[in-house]
Motif scaffolding. Sequence first.
Motif, PDB file in Angstrom:
ATOM      1  N   LEU A 420       0.802  -1.141   0.014  1.00  0.00           N
ATOM      2  CA  LEU A 420      -0.093  -0.018  -0.042  1.00  0.00           C
ATOM      3  C   LEU A 420       0.696   1.250  -0.220  1.00  0.00           C
ATOM      4  O   LEU A 420       0.606   1.870  -0.780  1.00  0.00           O
ATOM      5  N   SER A 421       2.100   1.191   0.827  1.00  0.00           N
ATOM      6  CA  SER A 421       2.775   2.536   0.927  1.00  0.00           C
ATOM      7  C   SER A 421       3.584   2.408  -0.387  1.00  0.00           C
ATOM      8  O   SER A 421       3.860   3.812  -0.768  1.00  0.00           O
ATOM      9  N   TYR A 422       3.864   1.685  -1.239  1.00  0.00           N
ATOM     10  CA  TYR A 422       4.226   1.693  -2.632  1.00  0.00           C
ATOM     11  C   TYR A 422       3.438   2.273  -3.624  1.00  0.00           C
ATOM     12  O   TYR A 422       3.866   3.399  -4.369  1.00  0.00           O
ATOM     13  N   LEU A 423       2.042   2.024  -3.582  1.00  0.00           N
ATOM     14  CA  LEU A 423       0.929   2.622  -4.217  1.00  0.00           C
ATOM     15  C   LEU A 423       1.198   4.175  -3.659  1.00  0.00           C
ATOM     16  O   LEU A 423       0.844   5.020  -4.703  1.00  0.00           O
ATOM     17  N   LEU A 424       1.314   4.629  -2.521  1.00  0.00           N
ATOM     18  CA  LEU A 424       1.140   5.839  -1.918  1.00  0.00           C
ATOM     19  C   LEU A 424       2.429   6.736  -2.544  1.00  0.00           C
ATOM     20  O   LEU A 424       2.217   7.923  -3.108  1.00  0.00           O
ATOM     21  N   GLU A 425       3.302   5.918  -2.564  1.00  0.00           N
ATOM     22  CA  GLU A 425       4.646   6.604  -2.965  1.00  0.00           C
ATOM     23  C   GLU A 425       4.747   6.844  -4.552  1.00  0.00           C
ATOM     24  O   GLU A 425       5.190   8.112  -4.775  1.00  0.00           O
ATOM     25  N   GLN A 426       4.098   5.709  -5.243  1.00  0.00           N
ATOM     26  CA  GLN A 426       4.109   6.170  -6.538  1.00  0.00           C
ATOM     27  C   GLN A 426       3.290   7.354  -7.047  1.00  0.00           C
ATOM     28  O   GLN A 426       3.270   7.794  -7.912  1.00  0.00           O
ATOM     29  N   SER A 427       2.203   7.370  -6.357  1.00  0.00           N
ATOM     30  CA  SER A 427       1.065   8.454  -6.576  1.00  0.00           C
ATOM     31  C   SER A 427       1.704   9.652  -6.194  1.00  0.00           C
ATOM     32  O   SER A 427       1.189  10.703  -6.538  1.00  0.00           O
ATOM     33  N   TRP A 428       2.480   9.851  -5.244  1.00  0.00           N
ATOM     34  CA  TRP A 428       3.182  11.044  -4.860  1.00  0.00           C
ATOM     35  C   TRP A 428       3.972  11.562  -6.025  1.00  0.00           C
ATOM     36  O   TRP A 428       3.997  12.811  -6.353  1.00  0.00           O
ATOM     37  N   SER A 429       4.838  10.591  -6.585  1.00  0.00           N
ATOM     38  CA  SER A 429       5.727  10.832  -7.533  1.00  0.00           C
ATOM     39  C   SER A 429       6.276   9.697  -8.120  1.00  0.00           C
ATOM     40  O   SER A 429       6.416   8.676  -7.710  1.00  0.00           O
ATOM     41  N   THR A 430       6.136   9.474  -9.658  1.00  0.00           N
ATOM     42  CA  THR A 430       6.397   8.287 -10.135  1.00  0.00           C
ATOM     43  C   THR A 430       7.977   8.179 -10.184  1.00  0.00           C
ATOM     44  O   THR A 430       8.455   6.926 -10.664  1.00  0.00           O
ATOM     45  N   ASP A 431       8.962   8.902  -9.845  1.00  0.00           N
ATOM     46  CA  ASP A 431      10.327   8.973  -9.497  1.00  0.00           C
ATOM     47  C   ASP A 431      10.593   8.639  -8.198  1.00  0.00           C
ATOM     48  O   ASP A 431      11.645   8.673  -7.703  1.00  0.00           O
ATOM     49  N   PHE A 432       9.606   8.281  -7.410  1.00  0.00           N
ATOM     50  CA  PHE A 432       9.654   8.169  -5.771  1.00  0.00           C
ATOM     51  C   PHE A 432      10.861   6.966  -5.838  1.00  0.00           C
ATOM     52  O   PHE A 432      10.554   5.778  -6.574  1.00  0.00           O
ATOM     53  N   GLN A 433      11.707   6.969  -4.862  1.00  0.00           N
ATOM     54  CA  GLN A 433      12.551   6.266  -4.396  1.00  0.00           C
ATOM     55  C   GLN A 433      12.274   4.819  -3.573  1.00  0.00           C
ATOM     56  O   GLN A 433      12.308   5.307  -2.442  1.00  0.00           O
ATOM     57  N   SER A 434      11.214   4.106  -4.071  1.00  0.00           N
ATOM     58  CA  SER A 434      10.640   3.214  -3.331  1.00  0.00           C
ATOM     59  C   SER A 434      11.492   1.977  -2.984  1.00  0.00           C
ATOM     60  O   SER A 434      12.136   1.357  -3.980  1.00  0.00           O
ATOM     61  N   PHE A 435      11.577   1.814  -1.762  1.00  0.00           N
ATOM     62  CA  PHE A 435      12.527   0.570  -1.241  1.00  0.00           C
ATOM     63  C   PHE A 435      11.762  -0.770  -1.236  1.00  0.00           C
ATOM     64  O   PHE A 435      12.489  -1.538  -1.446  1.00  0.00           O
ATOM     65  N   TYR A 436      10.623  -0.745  -1.418  1.00  0.00           N
ATOM     66  CA  TYR A 436       9.806  -2.009  -1.627  1.00  0.00           C
ATOM     67  C   TYR A 436       8.611  -2.038  -2.438  1.00  0.00           C
ATOM     68  O   TYR A 436       8.053  -0.835  -2.441  1.00  0.00           O
ATOM     69  N   GLY A 437       8.417  -2.857  -3.279  1.00  0.00           N
ATOM     70  CA  GLY A 437       7.480  -3.075  -4.180  1.00  0.00           C
ATOM     71  C   GLY A 437       7.908  -3.176  -5.702  1.00  0.00           C
ATOM     72  O   GLY A 437       7.066  -3.579  -6.475  1.00  0.00           O
ATOM     73  N   ASP A 438       9.063  -2.725  -5.956  1.00  0.00           N
ATOM     74  CA  ASP A 438       9.476  -2.648  -7.290  1.00  0.00           C
ATOM     75  C   ASP A 438       9.879  -4.128  -7.676  1.00  0.00           C
ATOM     76  O   ASP A 438      11.077  -4.793  -7.041  1.00  0.00           O
ATOM     77  N   PRO A 439       9.593  -4.740  -8.542  1.00  0.00           N
ATOM     78  CA  PRO A 439       9.793  -5.981  -9.050  1.00  0.00           C
ATOM     79  C   PRO A 439      11.268  -6.345  -9.406  1.00  0.00           C
ATOM     80  O   PRO A 439      11.887  -7.387  -9.638  1.00  0.00           O
ATOM     81  N   ALA A 440      11.978  -5.132  -9.931  1.00  0.00           N
ATOM     82  CA  ALA A 440      13.276  -5.182 -10.787  1.00  0.00           C
ATOM     83  C   ALA A 440      14.272  -5.809  -9.901  1.00  0.00           C
ATOM     84  O   ALA A 440      14.923  -6.642 -10.350  1.00  0.00           O
ATOM     85  N   GLY A 441      14.347  -5.482  -8.671  1.00  0.00           N
ATOM     86  CA  GLY A 441      15.440  -5.946  -8.014  1.00  0.00           C
ATOM     87  C   GLY A 441      15.187  -7.004  -6.907  1.00  0.00           C
ATOM     88  O   GLY A 441      16.207  -7.422  -6.310  1.00  0.00           O
ATOM     89  N   VAL A 442      14.110  -7.385  -6.974  1.00  0.00           N
ATOM     90  CA  VAL A 442      13.673  -8.595  -5.713  1.00  0.00           C
ATOM     91  C   VAL A 442      14.363  -9.853  -6.047  1.00  0.00           C
ATOM     92  O   VAL A 442      14.602 -10.619  -4.970  1.00  0.00           O
ATOM     93  N   GLY A 443      14.608 -10.338  -7.314  1.00  0.00           N
ATOM     94  CA  GLY A 443      14.982 -11.663  -7.693  1.00  0.00           C
ATOM     95  C   GLY A 443      16.171 -11.788  -7.012  1.00  0.00           C
ATOM     96  O   GLY A 443      16.705 -12.861  -6.513  1.00  0.00           O
ATOM     97  N   ALA A 444      17.416 -11.078  -7.086  1.00  0.00           N
ATOM     98  CA  ALA A 444      18.478 -11.036  -6.386  1.00  0.00           C
ATOM     99  C   ALA A 444      18.475 -11.118  -4.998  1.00  0.00           C
ATOM    100  O   ALA A 444      19.290 -12.132  -4.362  1.00  0.00           O
ATOM    101  N   VAL A 445      17.461 -10.587  -4.366  1.00  0.00           N
ATOM    102  CA  VAL A 445      17.358 -10.485  -2.793  1.00  0.00           C
ATOM    103  C   VAL A 445      16.906 -11.799  -2.562  1.00  0.00           C
ATOM    104  O   VAL A 445      17.326 -12.619  -1.507  1.00  0.00           O
ATOM    105  N   MET A 446      15.869 -12.623  -3.189  1.00  0.00           N
ATOM    106  CA  MET A 446      15.391 -13.872  -2.915  1.00  0.00           C
ATOM    107  C   MET A 446      16.457 -14.910  -3.245  1.00  0.00           C
ATOM    108  O   MET A 446      16.241 -16.024  -2.756  1.00  0.00           O
ATOM    109  N   ALA A 447      17.467 -14.584  -4.194  1.00  0.00           N
ATOM    110  CA  ALA A 447      18.510 -15.806  -4.287  1.00  0.00           C
ATOM    111  C   ALA A 447      19.473 -15.851  -3.291  1.00  0.00           C
ATOM    112  O   ALA A 447      20.183 -16.703  -3.445  1.00  0.00           O
ATOM    113  N   ASN A 448      19.500 -14.950  -2.567  1.00  0.00           N
ATOM    114  CA  ASN A 448      20.450 -14.818  -1.434  1.00  0.00           C
ATOM    115  C   ASN A 448      20.546 -15.878  -0.499  1.00  0.00           C
ATOM    116  O   ASN A 448      19.304 -16.466  -0.262  1.00  0.00           O
TER     117      ASN A 448
END
Length: 629
Positions: A420-448
């Motif tokens: 929900l906070s990811y949705l709030l952050e992206q509606s605040w600004s589309t270039d918001f530096q969201s720390f959670y919610g973006d699928p792009a970097g999660v694969g490497a995290v899960m592979a740890n």
Amino acid sequence: MKNRLLVSVILCFSFTYVVHADLFAPLPLPLPAGSSSTGVPSQQYWQQQVDYRISAELNPDSAMLNASADITYKNNSPQPLGQLWFELPLNRFLPDSISTALHGEGSGSAGITQISFSAAAQPLPLLRQDTFYRVSLPQPLAPGQSISLALQWQLQLPERTDPRRPRAGVERFGDGSKLFGVALWFPRAVAFTANGWALSPFIKDAEFATELGDYQLNLSLPADYLVLASGELQNAKQVLTKAQYQAWQRQGSAQLLQVKPDAAAGSKTWQFSAVGVRDVAFAAGNSLIWHTEQLQLNGSWHRLNVAYPDNGRWLWHKYALASTRHSVQQLAQYFGEFPFNAMNVVNIAGIGMEYPGITFVGFRGPDAPVNGPAPAYSRTEKHDVLGGIMHEVAHSYFPMLVNTDERQEGFFDEGMVSFLSYLLEQSWSTDFQSFYGDPAGVGAVMANSDYAAPVRRADHFSAKLDSHYHVPAVAWVILRQHIVGPELFDATLRDFVSQWRGKRAQFADLIRFFHAQTGQDLHWFWRGWFYSANHVDMALSSITRDDKMLTVMVDNLGGIVMPFNLKLTFSDGSIAERAIPVDIWRLDNKQAKVRVTLPVTMLVKTEPLKAELAVLADAELRNNQLPVN
């Protein structure tokens, strides 16, 4: 220019029976009493009601709280209760606690110094088990009956700098002023369900399972302190100055006030009322900047309060009320209402924790005059403050409205709130530096190697933020954006919150509800993203051609099955693309065979050059391309 038109191809799925675990099989989900097969509360649902009338006095010099309470406990369960259990989570700072044995003694002691329970003026036997207290009743409390208890206790609050990361405490400033975040401060009724008492002790990270009730608070502090608390202020005219009260009454515009230390004598008692909440907390400070605003939402007025120390917190002065307003407005629009008539956001360094109608946010930003020029600060510092506020305000729905068991299913509320906070952050600004919610970097995290499945108690993690926040948030984003679809997903989540408002939902209820409402079989999704420590890694392993057909082999290296896109590029520049559904993995979850029948016009004139694979949250992109043999 090369022809970029998409050409039509026919995809034929070739299946071979291979013995592997069935990742599409129904999960063995619990079905506790009170839940139903469609994920809504059953007619047999019940929960306890525990009401408190608390009077407390805080001594700022000693950080000691002296308090008493009248408790009314109503047994709505189908069985008599000979004992009641309560928890005081700050007892984890006592020298003999399990938490102290695991995490050390820290910088000082905190917790209960005196406590007693009584009924009808008679003392009740009390047994302490770590953070819990068992109260033996004079006679069993029958189903449908209530009992009135009198409680007295004395509590030492921790320092907020304690290395054991308290969820409450005192922050001290160079000018002698203080700011208190007072939470986990009274013996709270332990959740009692069809599974019994929730008696897993509070160690450090796994949060809380509580009952709902009505609260009346009388909080006494020195006269120069501002107090913000769960619930609604009942005696504003008596505790605020004339100027503060006039500003407090105005509707529709933000008011800026300041609380400064002075030699004011005596004390004030602040009165608050909170109805149907799972907990109460308060903050008190004698050197605060205070923004207050009344905001109209869906035809009713809601009060927003933001408070932070008067020591030059520039980012809070500029953004705190605006981000609180943004969060409340967006969430009210998303869910159809905001659950609290008053929302308080308080900045106390190093403490981030949510409570009904009040939250502490620990991010602060640069120390600079609030009315001076913009200081130097990083993008991360700014978005820490904004995102921290948005995250904590979103907790108003999970677990404050839908009363989840955070101790056993911390991934449920934290993952949903991070989404929900990811949705709030992206509606605040589309270039918001969201720390959670973006699928792009999660694969490497899960592979740890230290990544663990989200379905695990928070105290049993080495990487809680990944497993309970980051990965579940991405999972919800993927489910909404790419599997269920935003419109159906949003309607389903709204309906779930409406069904479970003020009730204790489990993650299994949410799974059943999504299946029933969307008509989709999503067991593969929950199994991969929540119940396993696997990750997404799909690789093109081979591409072969016969006279009329290409055969593309895709390996599932990470263990989580996902839909994927296949792109073929031909020698004349034409491109063929197809979306391959997740069902291609049903008969063999290790390897999928995609057969592409080429149109007659392409059999002689063109040659396939390469194939490319695209899949969300892929941990390894280097194995997603292959030339055609």
